[in-house]
Design an enzyme around this catalytic site. Structure first.
Site, PDB file in Angstrom:
ATOM      1  N   ASP A 128      -3.489   6.714  12.538  1.00  0.00           N
ATOM      2  CA  ASP A 128      -4.342   5.528  12.757  1.00  0.00           C
ATOM      3  C   ASP A 128      -4.344   5.043  14.206  1.00  0.00           C
ATOM      4  OD1 ASP A 128      -1.729   4.497  12.511  1.00  0.00           O
ATOM      5  OD2 ASP A 128      -2.265   2.906  11.100  1.00  0.00           O
ATOM      6  N   ARG A 162       0.833  -1.207   0.000  1.00  0.00           N
ATOM      7  CA  ARG A 162       0.000   0.000   0.000  1.00  0.00           C
ATOM      8  C   ARG A 162       0.871   1.260   0.000  1.00  0.00           C
ATOM      9  NH1 ARG A 162       2.488   2.111   3.272  1.00  0.00           N
ATOM     10  NH2 ARG A 162       2.454   2.008   5.540  1.00  0.00           N
ATOM     11  N   ASP A 221      -2.545  -0.408   7.434  1.00  0.00           N
ATOM     12  CA  ASP A 221      -1.977  -1.260   6.395  1.00  0.00           C
ATOM     13  C   ASP A 221      -2.845  -2.496   6.169  1.00  0.00           C
ATOM     14  OD1 ASP A 221      -0.163   0.657   6.965  1.00  0.00           O
ATOM     15  OD2 ASP A 221       1.446  -0.673   7.602  1.00  0.00           O
ATOM     16  N   GLU A 273      -0.685  10.500   8.254  1.00  0.00           N
ATOM     17  CA  GLU A 273       0.443   9.720   8.785  1.00  0.00           C
ATOM     18  C   GLU A 273       0.463   9.760  10.303  1.00  0.00           C
ATOM     19  OE1 GLU A 273       1.607   7.320   6.844  1.00  0.00           O
ATOM     20  OE2 GLU A 273       2.191   8.853   5.383  1.00  0.00           O
ATOM     21  N   HIS A 274       0.638   8.587  10.892  1.00  0.00           N
ATOM     22  CA  HIS A 274       0.662   8.418  12.350  1.00  0.00           C
ATOM     23  C   HIS A 274      -0.636   8.913  12.990  1.00  0.00           C
ATOM     24  CE1 HIS A 274       4.852   7.006  12.863  1.00  0.00           C
ATOM     25  NE2 HIS A 274       4.974   7.559  11.669  1.00  0.00           N
TER      26      HIS A 274
HETATM   27  C1  GLA Z   1       3.273   2.189   9.758  1.00  0.00           C
HETATM   28  C2  GLA Z   1       2.193   1.518  10.592  1.00  0.00           C
HETATM   29  C3  GLA Z   1       0.836   2.155  10.306  1.00  0.00           C
HETATM   30  C4  GLA Z   1       0.914   3.671  10.468  1.00  0.00           C
HETATM   31  C5  GLA Z   1       2.083   4.240   9.659  1.00  0.00           C
HETATM   32  C6  GLA Z   1       2.266   5.714   9.874  1.00  0.00           C
HETATM   33  O1  GLA Z   1       3.090   1.900   8.410  1.00  0.00           O
HETATM   34  O2  GLA Z   1       2.135   0.142  10.303  1.00  0.00           O
HETATM   35  O3  GLA Z   1      -0.132   1.592  11.145  1.00  0.00           O
HETATM   36  O4  GLA Z   1       0.985   4.022  11.814  1.00  0.00           O
HETATM   37  O5  GLA Z   1       3.287   3.585   9.986  1.00  0.00           O
HETATM   38  O6  GLA Z   1       1.191   6.426   9.366  1.00  0.00           O
END
Ligand code: GLA
Length: 449
Positions: free
Chosen positions: A40, A31, A182, A37-38
């Site tokens: 979730d 993906r 993800d 970003e950061h």
């Molecule tokens: C990694 C984690 C995700 C998310 C990203 C940052 O890919 O697996 O869950 O926290 O970092 O957005």
């Protein structure tokens, strides 16, 4: 396409382990996160897409309870372990841990008591440690394979969203405290669409992508091994955010004089409190009296000892000289959430310009407020903007890996030629571009018949 794919996988199989009548196949995409970003693991939204860089695998049942793993890539040597009630982790970073994570989670979910074995052969076009989710793709591969081995059916015995949630939790076995982005997009994304994901509970909505603009991935070539050297840096994000929650919970509790239980920043936004983004930021500023705050001050605000703060939240994390930048962390999360919402609107309105602008702002906040960028990613995004991208940002966990740039279709060649010259050749001193490609989206993970 499926037949060609199975033939291709078949050609490489260790034959004696994979008898043709019992062999199953599946494909699991990586993906790219477009924005969010950061957010979730903080209970806020993300906006990723599935990409046609995939883990392909063949699997077959065994008569014993051993699990044997083979990988076409010689960097990942043959591994095996016993399937049992307790499966202990291999050393951090070992690739069998991702398979173990999937197996353990399903053993628990389905209360498995007789533990079947299987052979698994992996062959992947998904680059590793570049922020394109090769780790979660492996965990999801393990889950799809093991579901079949257990005689369970995806969609009947467990839904795609449930499996995503289970695997997000299960992946913590490898040591990272990631969120569910993800796993969810890998299992629920769709070709031609971005997948907006909201969490707790997980919900997804599909949004058509721009048709006159593309997303282009550029690998910075700096490796960000989330379960290796970057593990502690990655985990610092969730740890500091939960510390912010504790400080805000305590502050708010005094203000509203009612018991509160805040598990993540998103709880301020939903549920009982239902605060606006501005209100959350305002409370954060009042709960955290300054931009940088030392361990001792945090302890005194929470009425605890510094050891307790370490035990409950930050572990062995080193205290920065200036103190922890807690306000900046929450500033990133809240403004990033707002950007995800606005990006969704921009996609719906086919407004690539606004989307690009939000990507640029996101990169800046990732760099300044969350401190997950590195000079190479900053340079790559700057060059991208100079040579045709209307938006460019780091994607994934950060500390290395890839950037994603939004580029008008008519500028694809111009953009790629200049990135090759200015970044890969001039800045890195390489002879040609590496890991640069136009994103092709694809269907979510599936079995191949
Ligand atoms: C990694 C984690 C995700 C998310 C990203 C940052 O890919 O697996 O869950 O926290 O970092 O957005």
């Amino acid at each position: 396409m499926s037949n060609t794919l199975t033939t291709m996988i078949f050609e490489k199989l260790p034959e004696h382990l994979f008898q043709s009548d019992k062999v199953g196949f599946c494909r699991v995409p990586g993906r790219v996160n477009l924005i969010g970003e950061h957010t979730d693991y903080n209970g806020f939204s993300v906006l990723p897409v599935t990409i046609k860089k995939e883990v392909h695998c063949a699997f077959s049942p065994r008569k014993d309870n051993e699990i044997h793993l083979f990988n076409e890539d010689p960097r990942f040597q043959h591994r095996s372990f016993l399937n049992a009630m307790d499966i202990s982790p291999s050393p951090t970073g070992s690739w069998d841990n991702y398979i173990k994570a999937g197996v353990i989670a399903l053993n628990k979910k389905f209360k498995v008591r007789t533990f079947p074995g299987f052979n698994l052969f992996i062959n992947s076009t998904l680059p590793i440690a570049t922020g394109l989710s090769s780790s979660s793709a492996l965990v999801i591969t393990a889950s799809l394979v093991y579901l079949k081995i257990l005689g369970k059916e995806l969609g009947r015995d467990i839904s795609r969203l449930e499996l995503a949630e289970l695997m997000a939790e299960g992946e913590h076995f490898v040591g990272t405290r990631g969120g569910g982005m993800d796993q969810t997009v890998i299992l629920n994304g769709e070709e031609g669409h971005a997948c907006k994901i909201d969490f707790f509970p997980i919900r997804t909505s599909l949004l058509p992508l721009f048709n006159d603009h593309v997303f282009i991935i550029c690998d910075s070539t700096i490796r960000a091994q989330k379960t290796g050297a970057c593990l502690n840096r990655y985990n610092a994000g969730p740890r500091l955010c939960s510390l912010v929650c504790a400080l805000m919970e305590r502050f708010l509790q005094r203000e509203i004089d009612e018991p509160l239980q805040i598990r993540r920043l998103g709880d301020f936004w939903t549920g009982k409190l239902c605060l606006t983004y501005d209100e959350i930021l305002d409370y954060a500023e009042r709960a955290i009296p300054k931009e940088y705050i030392g361990l001792k001050e945090i302890a005194s605000l929470l009425n605890m000892s510094t050891q307790e703060i370490r035990q409950l939240w930050i572990g062995e994390m080193e205290e920065p000289e200036k103190g922890f930048p807690l306000r900046a962390r929450i500033r990133h999360v809240i403004t990033e959430q707002r950007r995800v919402e606005l990006s969704r609107d921009a996609l719906l309105a086919n407004d690539a310009y606004t989307f690009g602008k939000l990507m640029n702002e996101s990169h800046q906040s990732c760099a300044e407020n969350y401190e997950i960028s590195i000079p190479e990613l900053d340079m790559l995004t700057q060059i991208a903007r100079k040579y045709g991208a209307i938006g460019s940002r780091l994607t994934g966990a950060g500390f290395g890996g890839c950037t994603v740039s939004l580029v008008p279709c008519e500028k694809i060649d111009y953009f790629m030629e200049n990135i090759e010259k200015q970044y890969y050749q001039k800045y890195l001193g390489l002879s040609s571009a590496q890991g640069m490609f136009v994103v092709e989206t694809c269907p979510s993970a599936s079995y191949i018949n």
